[in-house]
Scaffold this motif. Structure first.
Motif, PDB file in Angstrom:
ATOM      1  N   TRP A 194      -8.410  68.079  -7.690  1.00 19.95           N
ATOM      2  CA  TRP A 194      -7.338  68.053  -8.687  1.00 19.95           C
ATOM      3  C   TRP A 194      -7.915  68.188 -10.098  1.00 19.95           C
ATOM      4  CZ3 TRP A 194      -5.823  63.996 -12.168  1.00 19.95           C
ATOM      5  CH2 TRP A 194      -4.595  64.228 -12.790  1.00 19.95           C
ATOM      6  N   VAL A 195      -8.965  67.422 -10.385  1.00 22.94           N
ATOM      7  CA  VAL A 195      -9.600  67.496 -11.707  1.00 22.94           C
ATOM      8  C   VAL A 195     -10.202  68.878 -11.923  1.00 22.94           C
ATOM      9  CG1 VAL A 195     -11.510  66.595 -13.099  1.00 22.94           C
ATOM     10  CG2 VAL A 195      -9.988  65.020 -11.921  1.00 22.94           C
ATOM     11  N   GLY A 196     -10.837  69.433 -10.895  1.00 21.42           N
ATOM     12  CA  GLY A 196     -11.403  70.773 -11.014  1.00 21.42           C
ATOM     13  C   GLY A 196     -10.350  71.824 -11.306  1.00 21.42           C
ATOM     14  N   LEU A 197      -9.204  71.727 -10.640  1.00 22.43           N
ATOM     15  CA  LEU A 197      -8.129  72.689 -10.897  1.00 22.43           C
ATOM     16  C   LEU A 197      -7.544  72.511 -12.290  1.00 22.43           C
ATOM     17  CD1 LEU A 197      -6.336  72.747  -7.439  1.00 22.43           C
ATOM     18  CD2 LEU A 197      -7.713  74.544  -8.481  1.00 22.43           C
ATOM     19  N   LEU A 198      -7.438  71.262 -12.754  1.00 24.23           N
ATOM     20  CA  LEU A 198      -6.965  71.038 -14.125  1.00 24.23           C
ATOM     21  C   LEU A 198      -7.908  71.662 -15.147  1.00 24.23           C
ATOM     22  CD1 LEU A 198      -5.645  67.367 -14.168  1.00 24.23           C
ATOM     23  CD2 LEU A 198      -4.337  69.447 -14.486  1.00 24.23           C
ATOM     24  N   ILE A 199      -9.195  71.508 -14.933  1.00 24.64           N
ATOM     25  CA  ILE A 199     -10.176  72.101 -15.845  1.00 24.64           C
ATOM     26  C   ILE A 199     -10.075  73.622 -15.802  1.00 24.64           C
ATOM     27  CG2 ILE A 199     -12.657  72.431 -16.216  1.00 24.64           C
ATOM     28  CD1 ILE A 199     -13.003  69.501 -15.298  1.00 24.64           C
ATOM     29  N   LEU A 200      -9.919  74.185 -14.605  1.00 26.51           N
ATOM     30  CA  LEU A 200      -9.801  75.630 -14.465  1.00 26.51           C
ATOM     31  C   LEU A 200      -8.556  76.166 -15.177  1.00 26.51           C
ATOM     32  CD1 LEU A 200     -10.886  78.235 -13.111  1.00 26.51           C
ATOM     33  CD2 LEU A 200      -9.371  77.696 -11.205  1.00 26.51           C
ATOM     34  N   VAL A 201      -7.416  75.496 -14.996  1.00 29.14           N
ATOM     35  CA  VAL A 201      -6.185  75.937 -15.650  1.00 29.14           C
ATOM     36  C   VAL A 201      -6.316  75.848 -17.166  1.00 29.14           C
ATOM     37  CG1 VAL A 201      -3.759  75.319 -16.007  1.00 29.14           C
ATOM     38  CG2 VAL A 201      -4.673  75.462 -13.700  1.00 29.14           C
ATOM     39  N   ASN A 202      -6.891  74.761 -17.655  1.00 32.07           N
ATOM     40  CA  ASN A 202      -7.067  74.620 -19.103  1.00 32.07           C
ATOM     41  C   ASN A 202      -8.027  75.665 -19.653  1.00 32.07           C
ATOM     42  OD1 ASN A 202      -5.296  72.511 -19.788  1.00 32.07           O
ATOM     43  ND2 ASN A 202      -6.708  71.031 -18.887  1.00 32.07           N
ATOM     44  N   ALA A 203      -9.066  76.011 -18.907  1.00 30.31           N
ATOM     45  CA  ALA A 203      -9.997  77.051 -19.354  1.00 30.31           C
ATOM     46  C   ALA A 203      -9.292  78.405 -19.416  1.00 30.31           C
ATOM     47  CB  ALA A 203     -11.202  77.102 -18.425  1.00 30.31           C
ATOM     48  N   VAL A 204      -8.476  78.703 -18.409  1.00 27.76           N
ATOM     49  CA  VAL A 204      -7.742  79.973 -18.410  1.00 27.76           C
ATOM     50  C   VAL A 204      -6.770  80.020 -19.578  1.00 27.76           C
ATOM     51  CG1 VAL A 204      -6.028  81.325 -17.137  1.00 27.76           C
ATOM     52  CG2 VAL A 204      -8.016  80.407 -15.950  1.00 27.76           C
ATOM     53  N   LEU A 205      -6.058  78.920 -19.820  1.00 28.67           N
ATOM     54  CA  LEU A 205      -5.129  78.888 -20.953  1.00 28.67           C
ATOM     55  C   LEU A 205      -5.860  79.054 -22.287  1.00 28.67           C
ATOM     56  CD1 LEU A 205      -2.659  76.070 -19.842  1.00 28.67           C
ATOM     57  CD2 LEU A 205      -2.230  78.529 -19.941  1.00 28.67           C
ATOM     58  N   LEU A 206      -7.042  78.470 -22.404  1.00 27.85           N
ATOM     59  CA  LEU A 206      -7.837  78.612 -23.623  1.00 27.85           C
ATOM     60  C   LEU A 206      -8.266  80.061 -23.809  1.00 27.85           C
ATOM     61  CD1 LEU A 206      -9.319  77.271 -26.022  1.00 27.85           C
ATOM     62  CD2 LEU A 206     -11.253  76.983 -24.483  1.00 27.85           C
ATOM     63  N   ILE A 207      -8.701  80.710 -22.733  1.00 24.24           N
ATOM     64  CA  ILE A 207      -9.122  82.110 -22.825  1.00 24.24           C
ATOM     65  C   ILE A 207      -7.940  82.995 -23.200  1.00 24.24           C
ATOM     66  CG2 ILE A 207      -9.959  84.065 -21.466  1.00 24.24           C
ATOM     67  CD1 ILE A 207     -11.730  82.023 -19.959  1.00 24.24           C
ATOM     68  N   VAL A 208      -6.772  82.736 -22.608  1.00 22.76           N
ATOM     69  CA  VAL A 208      -5.580  83.523 -22.935  1.00 22.76           C
ATOM     70  C   VAL A 208      -5.216  83.345 -24.401  1.00 22.76           C
ATOM     71  CG1 VAL A 208      -3.094  83.697 -22.525  1.00 22.76           C
ATOM     72  CG2 VAL A 208      -4.679  83.606 -20.595  1.00 22.76           C
ATOM     73  N   ARG A 209      -5.283  82.109 -24.884  1.00 15.33           N
ATOM     74  CA  ARG A 209      -4.970  81.847 -26.291  1.00 15.33           C
ATOM     75  C   ARG A 209      -5.945  82.561 -27.225  1.00 15.33           C
ATOM     76  NH1 ARG A 209      -3.667  75.902 -27.632  1.00 15.33           N
ATOM     77  NH2 ARG A 209      -1.862  76.526 -26.409  1.00 15.33           N
ATOM     78  N   ILE A 210      -7.237  82.538 -26.874  1.00 16.58           N
ATOM     79  CA  ILE A 210      -8.245  83.224 -27.688  1.00 16.58           C
ATOM     80  C   ILE A 210      -7.986  84.725 -27.699  1.00 16.58           C
ATOM     81  CG2 ILE A 210     -10.696  83.822 -27.797  1.00 16.58           C
ATOM     82  CD1 ILE A 210     -11.290  80.956 -26.887  1.00 16.58           C
ATOM     83  N   LEU A 211      -7.645  85.295 -26.530  1.00 17.75           N
ATOM     84  CA  LEU A 211      -7.367  86.729 -26.462  1.00 17.75           C
ATOM     85  C   LEU A 211      -6.119  87.096 -27.267  1.00 17.75           C
ATOM     86  CD1 LEU A 211      -8.169  87.495 -22.724  1.00 17.75           C
ATOM     87  CD2 LEU A 211      -9.515  88.090 -24.748  1.00 17.75           C
ATOM     88  N   GLU A 212      -5.131  86.204 -27.297  1.00 21.71           N
ATOM     89  CA  GLU A 212      -3.947  86.456 -28.114  1.00 21.71           C
ATOM     90  C   GLU A 212      -4.292  86.463 -29.598  1.00 21.71           C
ATOM     91  OE1 GLU A 212      -1.095  83.499 -27.031  1.00 21.71           O
ATOM     92  OE2 GLU A 212      -0.457  84.570 -25.225  1.00 21.71           O
ATOM     93  N   ILE A 213      -5.150  85.537 -30.004  1.00 19.73           N
ATOM     94  CA  ILE A 213      -5.538  85.462 -31.417  1.00 19.73           C
ATOM     95  C   ILE A 213      -6.365  86.687 -31.799  1.00 19.73           C
ATOM     96  CG2 ILE A 213      -6.972  84.184 -33.060  1.00 19.73           C
ATOM     97  CD1 ILE A 213      -6.118  81.617 -31.595  1.00 19.73           C
ATOM     98  N   VAL A 214      -7.285  87.097 -30.947  1.00 21.47           N
ATOM     99  CA  VAL A 214      -8.126  88.258 -31.232  1.00 21.47           C
ATOM    100  C   VAL A 214      -7.291  89.532 -31.228  1.00 21.47           C
ATOM    101  CG1 VAL A 214     -10.032  89.656 -30.337  1.00 21.47           C
ATOM    102  CG2 VAL A 214     -10.228  87.174 -30.376  1.00 21.47           C
ATOM    103  N   GLY A 215      -6.266  89.589 -30.379  1.00 20.30           N
ATOM    104  CA  GLY A 215      -5.440  90.791 -30.275  1.00 20.30           C
ATOM    105  C   GLY A 215      -4.513  91.000 -31.460  1.00 20.30           C
ATOM    106  N   LYS A 216      -4.315  90.002 -32.288  1.00 23.12           N
ATOM    107  CA  LYS A 216      -3.391  90.148 -33.432  1.00 23.12           C
ATOM    108  C   LYS A 216      -3.968  90.998 -34.508  1.00 23.12           C
ATOM    109  CE  LYS A 216      -0.652  86.016 -32.922  1.00 23.12           C
ATOM    110  NZ  LYS A 216      -0.217  84.795 -33.519  1.00 23.12           N
TER     111      LYS A 216
END
Length: 85
Positions: A63-85
């Motif tokens: 459960w903790v591993g999946l939470l870390i994975l989801v948060n990492a993916v969300l962080l990467i998506v957010r970074i890509l959104e910021i870079v794409g602007k």
């Protein structure tokens, strides 16, 4: 060149940390007065009959591993959104 310098620095730092840890006295956990109360031990033993502690630890680890994975993916998506602007 730079990686060699960094290896030298981190290797030296690790050597110093290991030296300091080697100088510290060893402490046995059995000597510490951290015994769990008997009612808590009895309750954990009873709980172990229904849900084995090993299985609980495995489930919580996944459960903790999946939470870390989801948060990492969300962080990467957010970074890509910021870079794409």
């Amino acid at each position: 060149m730079i990686s060699g310098i960094l290896d030298f620095i981190f290797g030296g730092a690790l050597g110093i940390v290991l030296l300091v840890l080697g100088l510290l006295p060893t402490v046995s956990l059995a000597d510490l007065p951290l015994q769990m109360p008997q009612p808590v031990l009895d309750a954990m033993a009873a709980l172990n009959w229904f849900v084995p502690i090993g299985d609980m630890i495995t489930i919580i680890s996944w459960w903790v591993g999946l939470l870390i994975l989801v948060n990492a993916v969300l962080l990467i998506v957010r970074i890509l959104e910021i870079v794409g602007k």
